[in-house]
Structure formats: structure tokens, C-alpha cells
Design a protein around this motif. Structure first.
Motif, PDB file in Angstrom:
ATOM      1  N   MET A   1      29.132  28.597  44.379  1.00 53.25           N
ATOM      2  CA  MET A   1      28.771  27.774  45.449  1.00 53.25           C
ATOM      3  C   MET A   1      27.546  27.895  45.944  1.00 53.25           C
ATOM      4  N   ILE A   2      26.985  26.850  46.338  1.00 57.21           N
ATOM      5  CA  ILE A   2      25.614  26.610  46.906  1.00 57.21           C
ATOM      6  C   ILE A   2      25.771  26.475  48.369  1.00 57.21           C
ATOM      7  N   TYR A   3      25.338  27.234  49.472  1.00 51.25           N
ATOM      8  CA  TYR A   3      25.526  27.029  50.739  1.00 51.25           C
ATOM      9  C   TYR A   3      24.185  26.502  50.865  1.00 51.25           C
ATOM     10  N   PRO A   4      24.233  25.772  52.201  1.00 51.25           N
ATOM     11  CA  PRO A   4      22.850  24.930  52.709  1.00 51.25           C
ATOM     12  C   PRO A   4      22.288  26.040  53.459  1.00 51.25           C
ATOM     13  N   ILE A   5      20.959  26.072  53.611  1.00 52.77           N
ATOM     14  CA  ILE A   5      20.321  27.272  54.255  1.00 52.77           C
ATOM     15  C   ILE A   5      20.082  26.987  55.641  1.00 52.77           C
ATOM     16  N   VAL A   6      20.317  27.840  56.421  1.00 51.73           N
ATOM     17  CA  VAL A   6      20.372  27.701  58.122  1.00 51.73           C
ATOM     18  C   VAL A   6      18.788  27.769  58.309  1.00 51.73           C
TER      19      VAL A   6
ATOM     20  N   GLU B   1      36.027  39.248  47.578  1.00 47.09           N
ATOM     21  CA  GLU B   1      35.312  38.416  48.476  1.00 47.09           C
ATOM     22  C   GLU B   1      33.876  38.721  48.649  1.00 47.09           C
ATOM     23  N   LEU B   2      33.570  40.004  48.776  1.00 46.12           N
ATOM     24  CA  LEU B   2      32.224  40.499  48.857  1.00 46.12           C
ATOM     25  C   LEU B   2      31.430  39.918  47.448  1.00 46.12           C
ATOM     26  N   LYS B   3      32.115  40.376  46.457  1.00 44.52           N
ATOM     27  CA  LYS B   3      31.333  40.028  45.078  1.00 44.52           C
ATOM     28  C   LYS B   3      31.043  38.598  45.025  1.00 44.52           C
ATOM     29  N   LYS B   4      31.763  37.801  45.522  1.00 42.35           N
ATOM     30  CA  LYS B   4      31.602  36.433  45.409  1.00 42.35           C
ATOM     31  C   LYS B   4      30.649  36.053  46.320  1.00 42.35           C
TER      32      LYS B   4
ATOM     33  N   GLU C   1      27.414  36.645  44.791  1.00 45.96           N
ATOM     34  CA  GLU C   1      27.168  35.673  43.701  1.00 45.96           C
ATOM     35  C   GLU C   1      26.647  34.227  44.386  1.00 45.96           C
ATOM     36  N   ASP C   2      27.347  33.810  45.280  1.00 45.04           N
ATOM     37  CA  ASP C   2      27.167  32.698  46.203  1.00 45.04           C
ATOM     38  C   ASP C   2      25.637  32.668  46.505  1.00 45.04           C
ATOM     39  N   MET C   3      25.389  33.748  47.046  1.00 47.19           N
ATOM     40  CA  MET C   3      23.940  34.063  47.766  1.00 47.19           C
ATOM     41  C   MET C   3      23.050  33.822  46.900  1.00 47.19           C
ATOM     42  N   PHE C   4      23.061  34.535  45.497  1.00 47.65           N
ATOM     43  CA  PHE C   4      22.083  34.317  44.623  1.00 47.65           C
ATOM     44  C   PHE C   4      21.921  32.890  44.168  1.00 47.65           C
ATOM     45  N   GLU C   5      23.056  32.222  43.790  1.00 49.43           N
ATOM     46  CA  GLU C   5      22.987  30.814  43.467  1.00 49.43           C
ATOM     47  C   GLU C   5      22.252  30.138  44.614  1.00 49.43           C
ATOM     48  N   SER C   6      22.562  30.257  45.801  1.00 45.99           N
ATOM     49  CA  SER C   6      21.910  29.677  47.016  1.00 45.99           C
ATOM     50  C   SER C   6      20.441  29.544  47.104  1.00 45.99           C
TER      51      SER C   6
ATOM     52  N   ALA D   1      17.178  27.114  46.409  1.00 47.20           N
ATOM     53  CA  ALA D   1      16.411  26.934  47.464  1.00 47.20           C
ATOM     54  C   ALA D   1      14.887  27.373  46.964  1.00 47.20           C
ATOM     55  N   HIS D   2      14.862  27.896  45.671  1.00 43.86           N
ATOM     56  CA  HIS D   2      13.642  28.391  44.950  1.00 43.86           C
ATOM     57  C   HIS D   2      13.002  29.873  45.837  1.00 43.86           C
ATOM     58  N   GLY D   3      14.035  30.488  46.408  1.00 46.30           N
ATOM     59  CA  GLY D   3      13.598  31.884  47.231  1.00 46.30           C
ATOM     60  C   GLY D   3      13.775  33.084  46.247  1.00 46.30           C
ATOM     61  N   VAL D   4      13.258  34.055  46.584  1.00 45.87           N
ATOM     62  CA  VAL D   4      13.273  35.520  45.971  1.00 45.87           C
ATOM     63  C   VAL D   4      13.928  36.574  46.817  1.00 45.87           C
ATOM     64  N   GLY D   5      14.453  36.050  47.910  1.00 44.21           N
ATOM     65  CA  GLY D   5      15.271  36.733  48.646  1.00 44.21           C
ATOM     66  C   GLY D   5      16.251  35.987  49.747  1.00 44.21           C
ATOM     67  N   LEU D   6      17.434  36.527  49.875  1.00 42.63           N
ATOM     68  CA  LEU D   6      18.150  35.578  50.913  1.00 42.63           C
ATOM     69  C   LEU D   6      19.158  36.821  51.829  1.00 42.63           C
ATOM     70  N   ALA D   7      19.462  36.690  53.008  1.00 37.04           N
ATOM     71  CA  ALA D   7      20.004  37.382  53.844  1.00 37.04           C
ATOM     72  C   ALA D   7      21.205  36.587  54.290  1.00 37.04           C
ATOM     73  N   ALA D   8      22.544  37.153  54.339  1.00 41.49           N
ATOM     74  CA  ALA D   8      23.742  36.279  54.625  1.00 41.49           C
ATOM     75  C   ALA D   8      23.592  35.313  56.027  1.00 41.49           C
ATOM     76  N   PRO D   9      22.841  35.854  57.089  1.00 39.43           N
ATOM     77  CA  PRO D   9      22.785  35.091  58.393  1.00 39.43           C
ATOM     78  C   PRO D   9      22.087  33.729  57.812  1.00 39.43           C
ATOM     79  N   GLN D  10      21.261  33.727  56.751  1.00 38.09           N
ATOM     80  CA  GLN D  10      20.789  32.409  56.375  1.00 38.09           C
ATOM     81  C   GLN D  10      21.669  31.411  55.688  1.00 38.09           C
ATOM     82  N   ILE D  11      22.898  31.811  55.496  1.00 38.37           N
ATOM     83  CA  ILE D  11      23.941  30.615  55.106  1.00 38.37           C
ATOM     84  C   ILE D  11      25.175  30.766  56.218  1.00 38.37           C
ATOM     85  N   GLY D  12      24.661  31.371  57.407  1.00 32.23           N
ATOM     86  CA  GLY D  12      25.518  31.059  58.424  1.00 32.23           C
ATOM     87  C   GLY D  12      26.493  32.335  58.593  1.00 32.23           C
ATOM     88  N   ILE D  13      26.254  33.469  57.559  1.00 32.80           N
ATOM     89  CA  ILE D  13      27.377  34.440  57.748  1.00 32.80           C
ATOM     90  C   ILE D  13      26.639  35.550  58.236  1.00 32.80           C
ATOM     91  N   SER D  14      27.157  36.223  59.491  1.00 29.73           N
ATOM     92  CA  SER D  14      26.590  37.325  60.188  1.00 29.73           C
ATOM     93  C   SER D  14      27.012  38.666  59.695  1.00 29.73           C
TER      94      SER D  14
END
Ligand code: NI
Length: 170
Positions: free
Chosen positions: A1-6, A26-29, A32-37, A41-54
């Protein structure tokens, strides 16, 4: 699943994220969703708060899909060691279309947990060192613009406010 970026302006980006204690499917999923997102978004790094998950999890792939072995999941990461210096252009998916020169350590060692809870240490140089610092700071509620001058930051914030008023920042 692709999350929108906050985007910058959402308080979740400036709130320290919660330590992860459950290492389940759930953490594994989520990873996976974070890599996909991140790739979407053409990024090389993503932290969970950036998809609204603290929560204290970040993903990195500085090769952007070129080397599957370069994919890195960091759960509850801590910076252990910083050496040397590099100066280079840095951006953030939560601050699209902005880039600034940021000085960072050139070699960085991080201690983190993997998806099954095992602790490991990883050391990165150059772009990877930059990504390790950038993403770990996200989990502390800190953005890279805290490393630029107050003047440059104010100019950026003013531009963002303008975009917000025009409805071009959501
Ligand atoms: Ni970022």
C-alpha cells in the motif's frame, strides 16, 4: 500500500516517535508499505512519521532499487558514532522541491533493531551516513532544516506559507 507523504506543517513531523516493542507481521507489512511509499515518492529514505505513523521505524535505500542488498530497515535506531565531515545538498520528501546545503558527519554508525527485534550495528559513509542521520532525526521529531541558518529557514517557511495559502501544499 502506498501512503501519501505528510508535509511540513503537520505536527507529527515534529513529535518524537514512539519506541516499537511489537515485532510482528504488522510491523513487517508497515516496512514493506514504507519502501513502496518511498519509491513511489522517488526518495531514498523514509521515516514512519512521514506517513503519519508516530513510531520509531525508518527505511533507507540509497541505491534506489539498484541493489536489493542495500535496503535497510531501522527500528528504534540510535546514533552510536559520528566521524569526519561532509557538506552536500539535502532534501526531504516532507519538504518537496526544497534543497539546502547541510554539513553532516561523513561516517556514521547506527545501532538499531531489525524486523524480528534483533539488534545490529551498521556503518555508512557519504550519502548513506547522511541518510542514517536524517532518518534517525525524523524519529526524534527533528527535520534537516534545523541544520540550516535561521535566515534560510525563515525564507523557506515563508515560501511554504505562500504555497499553503495557494492550496499547493497539502
Ligand atoms: Ni526527510
Amino acid at each position: 500500500m502506498i501512503y501519501p507523504i505528510v508535509k511540513y506543517g503537520d505536527p507529527v513531523l515534529e513529535t518524537p516517535a514512539e519506541t516499537i516493542t511489537e515485532f510482528d507481521g504488522e510491523l513487517k507489512k508497515l516496512a514493506e508499505d514504507m519502501f513502496e511509499s518511498m519509491y513511489a515518492a522517488h526518495g531514498v529514505g523514509l521515516a514512519a512519521p512521514q506517513i503519519g505513523i508516530s513510531k520509531r521505524i525508518a527505511v533507507i535505500d540509497v541505491t534506489f532499487k539498484e541493489d536489493p542488498g542495500a535496503k535497510l530497515v531501522l527500528v528504534n535506531p540510535e546514533i552510536m558514532k559520528k566521524q569526519g565531515k561532509q557538506s552536500g545538498s539535502e532534501g526531504c520528501l516532507s519538504l518537496p522541491d526544497f534543497r539546502e546545503t547541510v554539513s553532516r558527519a561523513n561516517v556514521v554508525t547506527v545501532r538499531a533493531q531489525g524486523l524480528t527485534g534483533e539488534w545490529f550495528e551498521t556503518t555508512g559513509e557519504g550519502l548513506l551516513a547522511r541518510a542514517l542521520l536524517h532518518e534517525t532525526e525524523h524519529l526524534q521529531g527533528r527535520l534537516y532544516i534545523s541544520h540550516i541558518s535561521a535566515l534560510k529557514r525563515d525564507i523557506m517557511k515563508r515560501k511554504i506559507k505562500k504555497l499553503m495559502r495557494a492550496g499547493e501544499w497539502k
